[in-house]
Design a protein around this motif. Structure first.
Motif, mmCIF file in Angstrom:
data_model
loop_
_atom_site.group_PDB
_atom_site.id
_atom_site.type_symbol
_atom_site.label_atom_id
_atom_site.label_comp_id
_atom_site.label_asym_id
_atom_site.label_seq_id
_atom_site.Cartn_x
_atom_site.Cartn_y
_atom_site.Cartn_z
ATOM 1 N N ALA A 106 -69.909 -80.050 67.605
ATOM 2 C CA ALA A 106 -68.996 -78.989 67.680
ATOM 3 C C ALA A 106 -69.648 -77.745 68.416
ATOM 4 O O ALA A 106 -69.992 -76.988 67.599
ATOM 5 C CB ALA A 106 -68.151 -78.687 66.557
ATOM 6 N N TYR A 107 -69.394 -77.563 69.546
ATOM 7 C CA TYR A 107 -70.330 -76.532 69.990
ATOM 8 C C TYR A 107 -69.446 -75.432 70.613
ATOM 9 O O TYR A 107 -70.304 -74.136 70.719
ATOM 10 C CB TYR A 107 -71.261 -77.090 71.355
ATOM 11 C CG TYR A 107 -70.611 -76.896 72.649
ATOM 12 C CD1 TYR A 107 -70.671 -76.215 73.655
ATOM 13 C CD2 TYR A 107 -69.309 -77.891 73.191
ATOM 14 C CE1 TYR A 107 -70.250 -76.083 74.926
ATOM 15 C CE2 TYR A 107 -68.875 -78.074 74.213
ATOM 16 C CZ TYR A 107 -69.155 -76.978 75.321
ATOM 17 O OH TYR A 107 -68.452 -76.829 76.409
ATOM 18 N N ARG A 108 -68.295 -75.276 70.541
ATOM 19 C CA ARG A 108 -67.737 -74.087 71.123
ATOM 20 C C ARG A 108 -66.175 -73.831 70.427
ATOM 21 O O ARG A 108 -65.410 -74.759 70.253
ATOM 22 C CB ARG A 108 -67.077 -74.122 72.549
ATOM 23 C CG ARG A 108 -66.788 -72.851 73.149
ATOM 24 C CD ARG A 108 -66.835 -72.753 74.655
ATOM 25 N NE ARG A 108 -66.651 -71.801 75.197
ATOM 26 C CZ ARG A 108 -65.567 -71.136 75.897
ATOM 27 N NH1 ARG A 108 -64.563 -71.952 75.813
ATOM 28 N NH2 ARG A 108 -65.459 -70.034 76.355
ATOM 29 N N LEU A 109 -65.987 -72.620 69.447
ATOM 30 C CA LEU A 109 -64.867 -72.386 68.957
ATOM 31 C C LEU A 109 -64.179 -70.912 69.384
ATOM 32 O O LEU A 109 -65.070 -70.139 69.607
ATOM 33 C CB LEU A 109 -65.396 -72.181 67.444
ATOM 34 C CG LEU A 109 -64.983 -73.358 66.575
ATOM 35 C CD1 LEU A 109 -65.567 -72.719 65.031
ATOM 36 C CD2 LEU A 109 -63.779 -73.749 66.348
ATOM 37 N N THR A 110 -63.019 -71.036 69.684
ATOM 38 C CA THR A 110 -62.438 -69.919 70.174
ATOM 39 C C THR A 110 -61.151 -69.737 69.386
ATOM 40 O O THR A 110 -60.263 -70.588 69.071
ATOM 41 C CB THR A 110 -61.842 -70.008 71.744
ATOM 42 O OG1 THR A 110 -63.123 -70.385 72.456
ATOM 43 C CG2 THR A 110 -61.283 -68.737 72.196
ATOM 44 N N LEU A 111 -60.823 -68.771 68.765
ATOM 45 C CA LEU A 111 -59.801 -68.302 67.957
ATOM 46 C C LEU A 111 -59.392 -66.862 67.988
ATOM 47 O O LEU A 111 -60.192 -66.078 68.576
ATOM 48 C CB LEU A 111 -59.909 -68.865 66.493
ATOM 49 C CG LEU A 111 -61.168 -68.102 65.885
ATOM 50 C CD1 LEU A 111 -61.025 -66.955 65.193
ATOM 51 C CD2 LEU A 111 -61.842 -69.199 64.695
ATOM 52 N N THR A 112 -58.257 -66.394 67.354
ATOM 53 C CA THR A 112 -57.746 -65.030 67.278
ATOM 54 C C THR A 112 -58.322 -64.414 65.747
ATOM 55 O O THR A 112 -57.942 -64.986 64.995
ATOM 56 C CB THR A 112 -56.226 -64.928 67.365
ATOM 57 O OG1 THR A 112 -55.881 -65.524 68.632
ATOM 58 C CG2 THR A 112 -55.876 -63.612 67.139
ATOM 59 N N HIS A 113 -59.232 -63.360 66.005
ATOM 60 C CA HIS A 113 -59.332 -62.977 64.623
ATOM 61 C C HIS A 113 -58.169 -62.521 63.963
ATOM 62 O O HIS A 113 -57.409 -61.808 64.168
ATOM 63 C CB HIS A 113 -60.518 -61.655 65.090
ATOM 64 C CG HIS A 113 -61.137 -61.392 63.789
ATOM 65 N ND1 HIS A 113 -60.497 -60.615 62.688
ATOM 66 C CD2 HIS A 113 -62.455 -61.676 63.561
ATOM 67 C CE1 HIS A 113 -61.513 -60.465 61.895
ATOM 68 N NE2 HIS A 113 -62.715 -60.976 62.161
#
Length: 355
Positions: free
Chosen positions: A313-320
């Motif tokens: 799992a190399y990339r995570l994008t989320l809204t803080h």
């Protein structure tokens, strides 16, 4: 007065009427509104803090001993304010001298390693780069997992909870919440319709023909008492699942291999692993869904019959959850991947993932 009351030395193992665990009926309040049933029970029965085996909690749900508004329920059912949850009598197994398991002893080496696993930390959350082989939480056959390790290493944190999970054999990024409000926010983001994006690297057998491919094969968990669960493609009874694949490169020498990026749009158990197998390209080192015959020639360790699972799992994008800004964290695959990538002539250096 009963004969037992006359005993000078009653046995310690004989519970009195007031000691016996009883059925509880808990009313869900606003604090737990929207929480999954399994997480509600894990908290109520203390399994998240090592007072009960987590497997026991899931067994109670599976056998129908837990009810929501007098009806059977599933672990992932969302509770609502005012729901009444029946919790069956459960003895505190870890506090019972006859049946208790010793508290998990986490080796000092793991505790010393915790800070090196942190990829991001702020007042609301942690992003951890989980090593392959470390479970997300303690379970059958594992005395401790990532969450127990973090709690032991950071005893002053009031709350540390997993916002999502990845397989024990999978390495890479996983998010941990530091508060109830953050946990609920992140759980919504990681739902299929949520805004969080999870991207994985997978080294697969064979040359993947299409540069881009979306697989939507429905998945069903096939599990029976006494055996480990497997996930199968089932067009009739399976749950919807979508994985987008992008080919990053194919081997120029040696065995046929493809380096793939996989983006999850749903979070079914073992989804990427099963979809790769379904596409005819099992992931290297996958002991459950892979191909042992293809794996064996790739093992660089003479003591191992096959490589470790090549899924990261190399990339995570989320809204803080606090300030609302976009947070993107990346992680390189483990160093153990490099010999195989080099031998196949594959590289990540020139690949920039899309934003």
């Amino acid at each position: 007065m009963t004969a037992q009351n006359h005993q000078d030395h009653p046995t310690a193992s004989a519970p009195t009427a007031t000691d016996r665990p009883r059925v509880r009926h808990e009313t869900v309040d606003a604090r737990s509104d929207g929480q999954r049933l399994d997480n509600f029970l894990l908290r109520e029965l203390g399994a998240q803090h090592d007072k009960q085996p987590r497997a026991l909690v899931y067994r109670l749900i599976r056998k129908g001993q837990v009810r929501v508004n007098k009806k059977r329920a599933k672990p992932m059912q969302r509770l609502r304010d005012g729901d009444i949850v029946r919790i069956p009598p459960v003895r505190d197994l870890r506090g019972d001298p006859d049946t208790a398991r010793p508290a998990a002893r986490i080796p000092a080496g793991w505790l010393e390693r915790v800070d090196t696993l942190v990829r991001h930390e702020d007042e609301a959350l942690l992003v951890i780069d989980k090593p392959a082989g470390l479970a997300a939480h303690a379970g059958s056959g594992f005395d401790f997992g990532l969450i127990e390790l973090l709690r032991a290493a950071r005893p002053t944190n009031d709350m540390l909870e997993l916002a999502h999970r990845i397989d024990r054999e999978t390495s890479g990024l996983i998010v941990v919440a530091k508060s109830r409000a953050t946990l609920l926010d992140l759980q919504e983001q990681f739902r299929p319709e949520g805004v969080a994006k999870k991207r994985y690297l997978a080294l697969c057998h064979g040359h993947w023909r299409d540069a881009h491919q979306t697989i939507t094969a429905p998945l069903r968990k096939d599990q029976g008492d006494g055996r480990a669960h497997r996930v199968v493609v089932d067009p009739r009874a399976g749950k919807s699942a979508r994985t987008d694949f992008e080919r990053l490169g194919i081997s120029h020498r040696g065995p046929a291999l493809s380096l793939m990026a996989a983006t999850l749009h749903t979070g079914r158990t073992h989804q990427i692993r099963v979809h790769c197998r379904h596409a005819g390209h099992p992931i290297v080192g996958d002991s459950k869904y892979g191909d042992r015959t293809l794996d064996r020639p790739l093992s660089l360790n003479q003591a191992r019959r096959r490589p470790e699972l090549m899924l990261h799992a190399y990339r995570l994008t989320l809204t803080h959850p606090t300030h609302g800004g976009r947070l993107t964290i990346t992680s390189n695959p483990p160093d153990t991947w490099q010999p195989l990538l080099d031998a196949a002539g594959l590289t990540l250096k020139n690949h920039q993932p899309p934003r």
